[in-house]
Design an enzyme around this catalytic site. Structure first.
Site, PDB file in Angstrom:
ATOM      1  N   ASP A 131     -60.181  11.978  21.487  1.00  8.67           N
ATOM      2  CA  ASP A 131     -60.714  11.246  22.638  1.00  8.67           C
ATOM      3  C   ASP A 131     -59.624  11.186  23.691  1.00  8.67           C
ATOM      4  OD1 ASP A 131     -63.263  10.692  21.596  1.00  8.67           O
ATOM      5  OD2 ASP A 131     -62.554   8.891  20.581  1.00  8.67           O
ATOM      6  N   ASP A 149     -68.985  13.008  23.615  1.00 12.71           N
ATOM      7  CA  ASP A 149     -69.534  11.652  23.680  1.00 12.71           C
ATOM      8  C   ASP A 149     -70.368  11.466  24.950  1.00 12.71           C
ATOM      9  OD1 ASP A 149     -68.114  11.075  21.332  1.00 12.71           O
ATOM     10  OD2 ASP A 149     -66.416  10.234  22.442  1.00 12.71           O
TER      11      ASP A 149
END
Length: 169
Positions: A131, A149
Site C-alpha cells: 500500500d 483497492d
C-alpha cells in the site's frame, strides 16, 4: 425429422457466447497499473518512507498483511489468495451469465476482478499487499491503499449506482 424441445441444447436467447469477455481488458489494465505502481514504490522507497505530494497526500510504502483496514492481519497470505481466487471465479461466472448490454455492471465486475487479482498477486509473491497512497487531513490518516483497492471501491460504487438506476421491464 423430430424437433427437440430440450431447453438445455437450445441456444441462449441473449446471444450468449463469451458474454462480457471483452470487459476483461479493464481487469488486465487494473492489474498492470497496480503492479507497475507498486513496483515503482518498492524500488524507490523504504518501508514507511514518505514523499509528500500535496498537503493532504503522501506516497508512503506500507505492508498490509490483513484485509481492508488491516482486519485479519497476521492470517496466512494463502487464505487471502484462496479467497481472491474464489471471488474471481464467482465474478467470471457472473460476468458470463450477465446480459451483454448492461455495461455498468460488467465494468464494475471487471474493476473488482482486477483489484482482487492485483492484491492476490502481491500476497502470493510477497506475503503482504503493498500500500502506498496515504491520504490525510489535519493529522487524521485514512488507511493506506493502492490502485487495486481503488479499483475495488470504484467497482463497488458503480455496482451501487447500477442498483439505484430505474429499470424498464
Amino acid at each position: 425429422m423430430t424437433l427437440s424441445t430440450d431447453k438445455t441444447s437450445a441456444p441462449d436467447e441473449r446471444g450468449f457466447q463469451l458474454q462480457n469477455v471483452h470487459w476483461l481488458w479493464l481487469s488486465a489494465l487494473v492489474i498492470a497499473a497496480d503492479q507497475i505502481t507498486k513496483q515503482l514504490v518498492v524500488n524507490n522507497l523504504d518501508l514507511f518512507d514518505r514523499i509528500p505530494l500535496f498537503s493532504w497526500l503522501n506516497l508512503t510504502l506500507m505492508h498490509n498483511t490483513g484485509a481492508a483496514f488491516s482486519i485479519f492481519a497476521g492470517a496466512t497470505p494463502w487464505f487471502f489468495v484462496a479467497l481472491a481466487v474464489a471471488v474471481a471465479v464467482g465474478i467470471l461466472v457472473w460476468m458470463r451469465r450477465h446480459p451483454h448490454g448492461e455495461r455498468l455492471v460488467a465494468a464494475s465486475l471487471a474493476l473488482i476482478l482486477g483489484g482482487a487479482l492485483g492484491n492476490a498477486i502481491d500476497r502470493a509473491a510477497r506475503g503482504f499487499v503493498v500500500d502506498f497512497v496515504d491520504f490525510h487531513i489535519q493529522g487524521w490518516h485514512y488507511p493506506a491503499f493502492n490502485v487495486a483497492d481503488s479499483a475495488i471501491v470504484l467497482g463497488a460504487i458503480l455496482m451501487g449506482v447500477d442498483m439505484l438506476r430505474p429499470r424498464r421491464y
